[in-house]
Design a protein around this motif. Sequence first.
Motif, PDB file in Angstrom:
ATOM      1  N   TYR A 231      44.665  45.139  50.926  1.00  0.00           N
ATOM      2  CA  TYR A 231      44.474  45.055  49.300  1.00  0.00           C
ATOM      3  C   TYR A 231      45.284  43.735  48.859  1.00  0.00           C
ATOM      4  O   TYR A 231      45.990  43.360  49.598  1.00  0.00           O
ATOM      5  CB  TYR A 231      45.652  46.225  48.892  1.00  0.00           C
ATOM      6  CG  TYR A 231      45.303  46.626  47.499  1.00  0.00           C
ATOM      7  CD1 TYR A 231      44.594  47.611  47.153  1.00  0.00           C
ATOM      8  CD2 TYR A 231      46.232  46.042  46.508  1.00  0.00           C
ATOM      9  CE1 TYR A 231      44.460  48.221  45.505  1.00  0.00           C
ATOM     10  CE2 TYR A 231      45.972  46.448  45.278  1.00  0.00           C
ATOM     11  CZ  TYR A 231      45.221  47.301  44.814  1.00  0.00           C
ATOM     12  OH  TYR A 231      45.187  47.801  43.532  1.00  0.00           O
ATOM     13  N   SER A 233      46.191  41.767  45.327  1.00  0.00           N
ATOM     14  CA  SER A 233      46.395  41.922  43.662  1.00  0.00           C
ATOM     15  C   SER A 233      47.381  40.864  43.190  1.00  0.00           C
ATOM     16  O   SER A 233      47.602  39.859  44.125  1.00  0.00           O
ATOM     17  CB  SER A 233      46.589  43.440  43.436  1.00  0.00           C
ATOM     18  OG  SER A 233      46.600  43.467  41.842  1.00  0.00           O
ATOM     19  N   TYR A 262      45.624  47.098  31.904  1.00  0.00           N
ATOM     20  CA  TYR A 262      45.676  48.364  32.253  1.00  0.00           C
ATOM     21  C   TYR A 262      47.333  48.795  32.160  1.00  0.00           C
ATOM     22  O   TYR A 262      48.216  47.964  32.143  1.00  0.00           O
ATOM     23  CB  TYR A 262      45.370  48.855  33.739  1.00  0.00           C
ATOM     24  CG  TYR A 262      43.947  48.087  33.949  1.00  0.00           C
ATOM     25  CD1 TYR A 262      42.718  48.940  33.638  1.00  0.00           C
ATOM     26  CD2 TYR A 262      43.812  46.917  34.305  1.00  0.00           C
ATOM     27  CE1 TYR A 262      41.515  48.413  33.907  1.00  0.00           C
ATOM     28  CE2 TYR A 262      42.450  46.528  34.872  1.00  0.00           C
ATOM     29  CZ  TYR A 262      41.258  47.358  34.449  1.00  0.00           C
ATOM     30  OH  TYR A 262      40.088  46.737  34.643  1.00  0.00           O
ATOM     31  N   TYR A 267      46.295  49.663  36.877  1.00  0.00           N
ATOM     32  CA  TYR A 267      46.183  48.530  37.547  1.00  0.00           C
ATOM     33  C   TYR A 267      46.193  48.487  39.102  1.00  0.00           C
ATOM     34  O   TYR A 267      45.383  47.800  39.733  1.00  0.00           O
ATOM     35  CB  TYR A 267      47.462  47.572  36.971  1.00  0.00           C
ATOM     36  CG  TYR A 267      47.215  46.234  37.100  1.00  0.00           C
ATOM     37  CD1 TYR A 267      47.013  45.317  35.940  1.00  0.00           C
ATOM     38  CD2 TYR A 267      47.111  45.482  38.344  1.00  0.00           C
ATOM     39  CE1 TYR A 267      46.936  44.143  35.925  1.00  0.00           C
ATOM     40  CE2 TYR A 267      46.906  44.029  38.380  1.00  0.00           C
ATOM     41  CZ  TYR A 267      46.945  43.374  37.301  1.00  0.00           C
ATOM     42  OH  TYR A 267      46.705  42.012  37.173  1.00  0.00           O
ATOM     43  N   GLU A 271      41.470  51.834  44.975  1.00  0.00           N
ATOM     44  CA  GLU A 271      40.059  51.091  44.791  1.00  0.00           C
ATOM     45  C   GLU A 271      39.910  50.002  44.609  1.00  0.00           C
ATOM     46  O   GLU A 271      38.820  49.127  44.497  1.00  0.00           O
ATOM     47  CB  GLU A 271      39.089  52.136  44.231  1.00  0.00           C
ATOM     48  CG  GLU A 271      39.254  52.496  42.883  1.00  0.00           C
ATOM     49  CD  GLU A 271      40.169  53.893  42.648  1.00  0.00           C
ATOM     50  OE1 GLU A 271      39.750  54.595  41.647  1.00  0.00           O
ATOM     51  OE2 GLU A 271      40.820  54.073  43.498  1.00  0.00           O
ATOM     52  N   ARG A 272      41.002  49.558  43.474  1.00  0.00           N
ATOM     53  CA  ARG A 272      40.776  47.933  43.039  1.00  0.00           C
ATOM     54  C   ARG A 272      41.358  47.152  44.145  1.00  0.00           C
ATOM     55  O   ARG A 272      42.403  46.373  44.026  1.00  0.00           O
ATOM     56  CB  ARG A 272      41.579  48.117  41.616  1.00  0.00           C
ATOM     57  CG  ARG A 272      41.094  46.979  40.824  1.00  0.00           C
ATOM     58  CD  ARG A 272      42.282  46.868  39.625  1.00  0.00           C
ATOM     59  NE  ARG A 272      42.350  48.098  38.690  1.00  0.00           N
ATOM     60  CZ  ARG A 272      41.339  48.584  38.006  1.00  0.00           C
ATOM     61  NH1 ARG A 272      40.167  48.117  37.778  1.00  0.00           N
ATOM     62  NH2 ARG A 272      41.727  49.954  37.324  1.00  0.00           N
ATOM     63  N   THR A 276      42.332  41.744  40.066  1.00  0.00           N
ATOM     64  CA  THR A 276      41.771  41.544  38.796  1.00  0.00           C
ATOM     65  C   THR A 276      41.478  40.006  38.480  1.00  0.00           C
ATOM     66  O   THR A 276      41.007  39.810  37.147  1.00  0.00           O
ATOM     67  CB  THR A 276      42.441  42.208  37.458  1.00  0.00           C
ATOM     68  OG1 THR A 276      43.687  41.320  37.088  1.00  0.00           O
ATOM     69  CG2 THR A 276      42.795  43.541  37.916  1.00  0.00           C
TER      70      THR A 276
END
Length: 395
Positions: A231, A233, A262, A267, A271-272, A276
Motif C-alpha cells: 500500500y 499513500s 475524503y 481516504y 482498495e486505494r 491519491t
Amino acid sequence: MKVELDLPELTDDERAHSARLAHLLVEKIKINGSIPFSEYFAECLYHPELGYYTGALPKFGRSGDFVTAPMISQYFSFCLANQIAEILALCKSPSIMEVGAGTGVMATDILTQLKKINALPEHYYIIEISPVLRERQRESIAKAHPDLIDRVMWLNEPPKEAWQGCIIGNEIVDALPVERFTIQDGKAYYADVGYDESTAQFITVAHRQDDQLIQFMAQLAKENIILPDGYVSEFCPIVKTWLADLTKTLAKGAVLMVDYGYSRRQYYMQERVEGTLIAHFKHRVHNSWELFQGLQDLTANVDFTLLAEAGLEADLDFLGYTSQAYFLYGNGLEGMLTEAKAQISDEMAWYKIAQAIQILVLPAEMGERFKVLALGRNIEIEPQGFALYDMSQQL
C-alpha cells in the motif's frame, strides 16, 4: 502501477527550466541519499525561482494545467459570498482573507456579490507568494472594481494584529506538501525521493521511519484502519501548524475551506492502494510525480478528518462539513439561477450557464468529490451552507 499517457512535448525553455530544478534536487539527494517527499513536493511547487506556483508559466485555464470552480462559473463565488456575508454580519469591522487567490477571478466575483447585497468587507486580504499571480489578481480586481481596489491588500502572512471576519481557501489544502509512505512486511516506511544515476530518474526510497510516522499509523490502527503490504499513500503532518499560523490572529469569525478529498476512513480504504497523489500537466492528469520538475502541479486529496482535527487543536470550533453541491444550494444557488434565467433571453447563453452549473453540482463532476469544511472562533452560527445536508458524521 504507472499509467502511460501521451503527454505533450516540452518546449526548449520548459526543458531548460525543469532541468535546472532537477539538478538542484539531485544535488540535495546526493548529500543524504534521499530527501523527504514533502521536500521534493515543496521545491517543485514553491522554489523561489523555479517552482510551479512561483514561476511565470500559465497555470490556470485553457492555456494552463487545470480549471478551478471559480473559473467554471461565477455562481460558485456568488454562493460563497452569500455564506461569507452571513459570517461578516456577526463581526465588527470585518475583513476577508483569501489564501492563494489564483487568477483573482474568485475575489473579483465575491466582491461583485457582496457589493450587490451591501455586505462589503473593510479589507480583502490576499495571501499570495507568487509575484506573477499577484499582478494578475490586481489587474482582474481593479478592472472589475476600480472603486474597491484600495480595500485589497496583498500579504506574505496573516495580519499580525487581531482581526475579525472570514478566511477562505479554494483548492489550497491539496497543495500543501505531503509525506508519502508505503507498507512493507506490516510496517510503514516513508516513501522518500532518491535518484538513480544509471537511469537518470527520480525514484522512491523506502527505509526511513520516525515517531511522527509511527504515531500516525498508530492512530489509523486505533480507528481499525489496517493497510496491506504494498500500500502507498500520503499524509499531511504540516497541516496542523499551517492552520494554526493562518488563524492565530483571527479573534472572531470563521474559516471556509473548499477542496477535493475524503474523510480519513474513506481516504485510507484498502482498495486505494496507490494513494491519491496526482500531477496536472497541460490538462493531462497522471501519476508520474517524478517528471517535469517545476512544470507540473502536484496535488494530493485532503484528509478532512485531519483538517478538522487541526482546527480543534488551533482553538477553533467545528461548524460544518458538507459536499460542494449542498453548500452551493444552501447558499442560494437555485434562487440566483431563477433570477438570472428570467433576465436572459439568449438561449445559448443560458445553456452555457446551465452546463457550467452541472459541472459544479453533479455527483459525477465536482458536486460530491469536492467538500466544504467550516471552522469558527468566538462566533455563534449554524452556517446556512451546511443546513441542507450535514456530513459531519463521516468525519
